[in-house]
Each structure stands twice: as C-alpha cells, then as structure tokens.
Scaffold this motif. Structure first.
Motif, short mmCIF file in Angstrom:
data_model
loop_
_atom_site.label_atom_id
_atom_site.label_comp_id
_atom_site.label_asym_id
_atom_site.label_seq_id
_atom_site.Cartn_x
_atom_site.Cartn_y
_atom_site.Cartn_z
N LYS A 203 0.54 -1.27 -0.03
CA LYS A 203 -0.15 -0.04 0.01
C LYS A 203 0.81 1.19 -0.19
O LYS A 203 0.85 2.28 -0.85
N LEU A 204 1.85 1.13 0.96
CA LEU A 204 2.81 2.68 0.80
C LEU A 204 3.62 2.60 -0.24
O LEU A 204 3.96 3.88 -0.62
N ILE A 205 4.07 1.62 -0.93
CA ILE A 205 4.79 1.73 -2.03
C ILE A 205 3.94 2.54 -3.30
O ILE A 205 4.34 3.15 -4.09
N SER A 206 2.89 2.37 -3.31
CA SER A 206 2.05 2.98 -3.99
C SER A 206 2.02 4.54 -4.07
O SER A 206 1.67 5.13 -4.94
N LEU A 207 2.64 4.97 -3.00
CA LEU A 207 2.78 6.61 -2.80
C LEU A 207 4.00 6.99 -3.69
O LEU A 207 4.34 8.15 -3.85
N GLY A 208 4.87 5.94 -4.34
CA GLY A 208 5.99 6.46 -4.99
C GLY A 208 7.14 7.01 -4.31
O GLY A 208 7.34 6.74 -2.99
#
Length: 333
Positions: A203-208
């Motif tokens: 989920k957090l990786i989707s923040l780029g």
C-alpha cells in the motif's frame, strides 16, 4: 570487541551494533552487505531482495503467536520493508532430542498457515536434530527472496520535514513473550502483534517516491529503530510521547516488569518516513487494512541535532532517546 559474547550482543542495541560494525561487516564487506538494510538488494540483479533471520524465542508458544508464525513473519517483514514483494522462503529447523511431536506439528501447521496468509511459498529447507539438552527445544532459520518494487527506498532519501508514522501500538510482542515467562503476573492477556506486513508495505509503495523509508521495529523496539533512521546523518527525529500508541495493558505490564515499551520488540508493526504532503494519504492507506488500523503520526524529521532522536514527554520536558543498551529482553524472537 570484548573477550566473550554475552546476551547483550543479541539485544539489537549498542553491543549488537558493535558486533556487526566492528567484526562481521569488516570481515565480510561487500556492496550488498554494507548497506545493512533489512533485506539486501543483490548487485547485478536489481529486482532481487534477499534476507535471512533466526528465531530462538522462549517460550516457543506465546499469546498471539508461536515460533513458527514468528519465523515466517520476521523474514516476510524484512523483505517487505526493503521495498519488495516477498515470494519464497527457506526453512531450517534445529530440533532438540525429545521435543514433543505434537508441538512440532503445531509449529509446522502455523508456518503453513502464516505463509499462505502472506502469499509466500516455502520452497527449500533443512532439518537437524541435536542431543537432549543441546537445543532448548527448537530453533528456526528462515531466508526470504522477493522482487524489488521500490528501488528508491533508503535512509539517504530522508529529508527535513518528513513525517514519521507507526502502523499500530508498539511493544506488544516483547511484552507478550515476557508475560508468558511470568504466568500470573498480570490479569488478562497481552497478545503479540506478530503478523505479516507485506500488504501494508505494498500500500505504501503506491505513494511512489513520497515514501522515503520503512523498517519493522523488532529487537531494540521502536526507539532503537528510530535511531537507525538518522544515525550518521545531519537529521534528527522529534516525536511526542502522547502521539505514540501503546496499549494500556502493555504499559501496565511494562511498569510492573520495569520495561520501557519503546524498547520492547514488535513483530507486526512498521515505522515509515514519508513526505509531509503524503502524510494524510499514508495514514489512510495504513488504516485501510486491519494490520494498520491503529496507525498514527508520531513525529517528524528535523535538523535540530544531527543523528539524535528527541522525545517530547507528556510532562512538557524533552529527552534524548538512544539505542537499547544491554539485553532488556533476551530470546524475544
């Protein structure tokens, strides 16, 4: 280095760092090892992340988990917070002669259940049996391989103003195990937070690139991990005591046992540094999953004192938070 190895060297604190930095890394030095992240990005294989961990927890069954669940989660989480998707595990069992077969079956079933939950496969392994009195029940080693999804992650990306988040209440695992060693000390039950973090990391990786860094605060707890965020940098971390989630039962147990929940190990919690403009989104992403429903913003990155972690206490004072010194909780993972 001292002349003999004591329990302090396994605490995850100052002496562990001395052992790693003063002996192991200089002798085995290479590009992948010297970064000392939870998982090593293998040079020449930019999308491969590799991690290993060993588990000697005592007792091997505790409220909220067991050594089998812990072995899967520990390695899955190290690979996940390194910015990768964990896929494959190895499993090494060192079993003491006389170990109950029913307990072994229970542990292996827990490994299978947790691996399925985390979406990983145990693809290789090894079993050894040692003489009675030589193994303290069972020890487990797991190694994990994952595929890198966030190559930008690292302490070097942290900037002034970044926000520090924790995915839930801290200190539950260490406290749970310690209470399991001292039955009847506290009414009620403290459950370990042991659980996989790969969905939360994804989920957090989707923040780029607004996601700077992730770690799971295991040995040495939240306090030691925050120190690792800024050690050797020009940055500091400031956080507020009132913002750090700690379950009341954990705080009570720590008061009785003379422990600090900030230094108690977690096995299903994540600390993350994110860009300030992404803090609300990161918090919402964490809270969208059961394993992150207790997430909170606890502090920020500043330039106040290079390499320091500073706590603002509930009484309005301040203190410098350091790495764990000594072995507050040996045999915790």
């Amino acid at each position: 280095m001292e002349d003999t190895i004591t329990l302090d060297f396994g605490s995850g604190g100052v002496r562990t760092a001395a052992l790693i930095d003063g002996l192991i890394v200089p002798l085995l030095k290479n590009e992948a090892l010297t970064e000392l992240d939870d998982g090593a990005v293998i040079p020449g294989h930019e999308r491969l992340v590799f991690s290993t961990d060993s588990f000697v927890v005592n007792p091997y069954f505790f409220p909220g988990g067991d050594i089998g669940k812990l072995a899967v989660c520990g390695t899955v989480n190290d690979v996940s917070v390194s910015g990768s998707e964990p896929k494959y595990l190895s499993l090494g069992l060192i079993i003491e002669e006389g170990f109950p077969a029913a307990d072994l079956e229970r542990i292996v079933k827990s490994i299978a259940k947790t691996a399925k939950e985390a979406g990983v496969k145990v693809v290789t392994g090894d079993t050894k049996v040692v003489e009675r009195g030589k193994g303290d029940g069972i020890y487990i080693n797991t190694s994990g391989i994952g595929f890198l999804k966030a190559p930008w992650l690292g302490r070097k990306t942290i900037r002034e103003g970044d926000v520090i988040l924790v995915s839930g209440p801290v200190g539950s695992h260490g406290t749970s195990v310690m209470l399991a060693r001292n039955e009847g000390l506290l009414e009620g039950e403290v459950l370990s937070d042991c659980g996989p973090l790969n969905r939360l990391a994804e989920k957090l990786i989707s923040l780029g690139e607004d996601l700077r860094f992730m770690r799971d605060p295991t040995r040495g707890g939240m306090a030691t991990t925050l120190c690792e965020f800024v050690e050797g940098t020009e940055f500091s971390i400031e956080f507020n005591e009132k913002d750090v989630p700690v379950e009341p039962e954990v705080r009570s147990a720590c008061d009785i046992l003379g422990l600090d929940p900030y230094y108690c190990a977690c096995e299903g919690r994540m600390l993350a540094a994110v860009a300030p403009e992404a803090a609300d989104a990161a918090l919402a992403l964490m809270r969208s999953l059961p394993e992150g429903e207790g997430a909170a913003v606890i502090g920020k990155v500043t330039r106040r004192k290079s390499g320091a972690v500073i706590e603002r206490t509930a009484f309005g004072g301040e203190r410098i938070v350091t790495r764990l010194t000594g072995a507050q909780l040996p045999r915790i993972c």
